[in-house]
Motif scaffolding. Structure first.
Motif, PDB file in Angstrom:
ATOM      1  N   GLY A 152       0.841  -1.186   0.000  1.00 46.24           N
ATOM      2  CA  GLY A 152       0.000   0.000   0.000  1.00 46.24           C
ATOM      3  C   GLY A 152       0.878   1.239   0.000  1.00 46.24           C
ATOM      4  N   GLU A 153       0.296   2.361  -0.335  1.00 44.41           N
ATOM      5  CA  GLU A 153       1.048   3.615  -0.395  1.00 44.41           C
ATOM      6  C   GLU A 153       1.769   3.902   0.919  1.00 44.41           C
ATOM      7  OE1 GLU A 153       2.707   6.693  -2.242  1.00 44.41           O
ATOM      8  OE2 GLU A 153       1.151   5.583  -3.300  1.00 44.41           O
ATOM      9  N   ASP A 154       1.139   3.521   2.058  1.00 45.21           N
ATOM     10  CA  ASP A 154       1.727   3.827   3.353  1.00 45.21           C
ATOM     11  C   ASP A 154       2.947   2.962   3.672  1.00 45.21           C
ATOM     12  OD1 ASP A 154       0.058   1.603   3.463  1.00 45.21           O
ATOM     13  OD2 ASP A 154      -0.387   1.864   5.590  1.00 45.21           O
ATOM     14  N   GLN A 155       3.160   1.899   2.901  1.00 41.39           N
ATOM     15  CA  GLN A 155       4.314   1.027   3.124  1.00 41.39           C
ATOM     16  C   GLN A 155       5.438   1.269   2.112  1.00 41.39           C
ATOM     17  OE1 GLN A 155       4.955  -1.382   5.461  1.00 41.39           O
ATOM     18  NE2 GLN A 155       3.086  -0.994   6.598  1.00 41.39           N
ATOM     19  N   LYS A 156       5.204   2.181   1.187  1.00 39.85           N
ATOM     20  CA  LYS A 156       6.193   2.418   0.136  1.00 39.85           C
ATOM     21  C   LYS A 156       7.544   2.818   0.724  1.00 39.85           C
ATOM     22  CE  LYS A 156       6.840   5.131  -4.100  1.00 39.85           C
ATOM     23  NZ  LYS A 156       6.316   6.266  -4.900  1.00 39.85           N
ATOM     24  N   GLN A 157       7.530   3.565   1.831  1.00 41.76           N
ATOM     25  CA  GLN A 157       8.769   4.028   2.449  1.00 41.76           C
ATOM     26  C   GLN A 157       9.646   2.854   2.884  1.00 41.76           C
ATOM     27  OE1 GLN A 157       8.501   6.036   6.278  1.00 41.76           O
ATOM     28  NE2 GLN A 157       9.972   7.586   5.640  1.00 41.76           N
ATOM     29  N   HIS A 158       9.013   1.751   3.306  1.00 38.58           N
ATOM     30  CA  HIS A 158       9.790   0.598   3.741  1.00 38.58           C
ATOM     31  C   HIS A 158      10.510  -0.064   2.565  1.00 38.58           C
ATOM     32  CE1 HIS A 158       7.075   0.725   7.352  1.00 38.58           C
ATOM     33  NE2 HIS A 158       8.253   0.639   7.898  1.00 38.58           N
ATOM     34  N   VAL A 159       9.878  -0.090   1.399  1.00 40.22           N
ATOM     35  CA  VAL A 159      10.549  -0.650   0.223  1.00 40.22           C
ATOM     36  C   VAL A 159      11.701   0.261  -0.201  1.00 40.22           C
ATOM     37  CG1 VAL A 159      10.243  -1.513  -2.127  1.00 40.22           C
ATOM     38  CG2 VAL A 159       8.384  -1.728  -0.476  1.00 40.22           C
ATOM     39  N   GLU A 160      11.498   1.566  -0.068  1.00 40.54           N
ATOM     40  CA  GLU A 160      12.582   2.500  -0.380  1.00 40.54           C
ATOM     41  C   GLU A 160      13.766   2.286   0.555  1.00 40.54           C
ATOM     42  OE1 GLU A 160      10.421   6.129  -0.095  1.00 40.54           O
ATOM     43  OE2 GLU A 160       9.631   6.008  -2.139  1.00 40.54           O
ATOM     44  N   LEU A 161      13.478   1.991   1.848  1.00 43.63           N
ATOM     45  CA  LEU A 161      14.559   1.692   2.782  1.00 43.63           C
ATOM     46  C   LEU A 161      15.276   0.406   2.375  1.00 43.63           C
ATOM     47  CD1 LEU A 161      16.020   2.389   5.496  1.00 43.63           C
ATOM     48  CD2 LEU A 161      14.466   0.751   6.570  1.00 43.63           C
ATOM     49  N   ALA A 162      14.521  -0.609   1.957  1.00 43.48           N
ATOM     50  CA  ALA A 162      15.145  -1.854   1.494  1.00 43.48           C
ATOM     51  C   ALA A 162      16.069  -1.580   0.315  1.00 43.48           C
ATOM     52  CB  ALA A 162      14.075  -2.879   1.113  1.00 43.48           C
TER      53      ALA A 162
END
Length: 340
Positions: A152-162
């Motif tokens: 979801g849009e709210d989890q996109k930041q975690h993929v960017e961190l990965a």
């Protein structure tokens, strides 16, 4: 090894923190099922190690883990075509998570908005795990060298961190060992909103059960919740643009579109000018028709927890067969002695 040589592989995980909602189904699980036919290897994980970043009652955690696995299967996920397992049964996640703790920078973690949201004013009392879990999330993805992550849009930041962690690992050790995973954000109702407030995401943690439809709700409960869903007094417009500034109306039309497989424009064309008194019963009938078979299948599965555990164990064996060589390779890159 070059980035182009990585096999296309999708990884996604959901926490076992209570009932899955219609929002989880339309925004994530329905797409997971569709991806099984895409020719891409699909790995789906019940992230129970993430769940314990806040205290969990052991019996409730066991029940929620099995219930989430049952929901995946009931929604159409085939554990013979996808890998379905719970995270704590594959120790490579936790080991690679520690290695990534030593690669990730403190400044990166301080920018993660979810810790601020979840810890609130009591950040000093939050667990270290809650602060560091985005590093474990990166390990979840990268231990399979996954190239795509549905979020979801709210989890996109975690993929960017990965991506940041993978990039720094590769840079620090002069390699291209890990891919830079891409978030997949798509779908007609990727972001399903609360039935009580169209400006807030539908959430299983909302205090009001009327704000969401749970996949365990029976037909009468689903119909009642849709009947009580907040709306405005205006009839449905004759164009999608007419939904602007009407969050509750937009949400119900989006849900109808996603459940029916139609576009929002087609739904508007069908119901233009009608009041919600006519639209809501049609939506309730559609939701019951789509969700009742899922609820019934979940109930059957939950009656046989040993079978769910067998499926999760088999999935964990298959996941470990992929994860352990990747972890071993990362240890080799970093200079660890491996003599057993």
């Amino acid at each position: 090894m070059t980035e182009q040589s990585f096999k296309h592989r999708v990884f996604s995980g959901i926490q076992p923190s209570g009932n899955l909602t219609l929002g989880n189904y339309l925004g994530a699980v329905k797409r997971f099922v569709e991806m099984q036919d895409s020719g891409i290897e699909t790995i789906y994980c019940v992230v129970d190690l993430h769940a314990i970043t806040v205290w969990q009652d052991p019996e409730k955690l066991r029940h929620a883990t099995r219930e989430l696995a049952a929901a995946y299967i009931a929604c159409g996920l085939d554990p013979t075509r996808s890998i379905l397992f719970n995270q704590s049964q594959v120790s490579a996640h936790a080991e690679l998570g520690w290695l990534f703790n030593c690669v990730a920078r403190l400044g990166w973690m301080n920018r993660m908005t979810q810790f601020k949201d979840k810890a609130g004013k009591n950040a000093e009392k939050a667990s270290l795990g809650l602060y560091a879990y985005p590093s474990l999330m990166a390990a979840d993805i990268l231990t399979y060298q996954a190239t795509h992550v549905p979020v979801g849009e709210d989890q996109k930041q975690h993929v960017e961190l990965a991506r940041d962690i993978a990039g720094k690992f590769n840079h620090d050790y002069g390699t291209e060992y890990f891919p830079l995973p891409e978030p997949i954000i798509e779908g007609a109702a990727t972001r399903v909103m609360s039935l009580r407030d169209g400006t807030k995401k539908m959430s299983k943690s909302d205090p009001s059960d009327l704000s969401r439809i749970n996949l365990t709700d029976d037909a009468d409960t689903i119909a009642k919740k849709i009947k009580k869903a907040k709306t405005d007094p205006e009839p449905l417009p004759d164009s999608v643009d007419g939904l602007d500034g009407r969050p509750e109306a937009k949400n119900l039309v989006s849900i109808y579109a996603a459940l029916s497989g139609k576009s929002k424009a087609d739904v508007i064309a069908e119901f233009a000018g009608q009041q919600f008194g006519a639209f809501k019963p049609a939506l309730a009938d559609l939701a019951v028709a789509e969700l009742s078979p899922i609820t019934a299948r979940m109930s059957d599965l939950m009656a046989d927890p040993a079978e769910i555990d067998r499926i999760l164990g088999d999935g964990a064996d298959r996941a470990a067969a992929l994860a352990e060589p990747v972890l071993a390779g990362a240890k080799d890159v970093m200079g660890f002695v491996r003599s057993r």
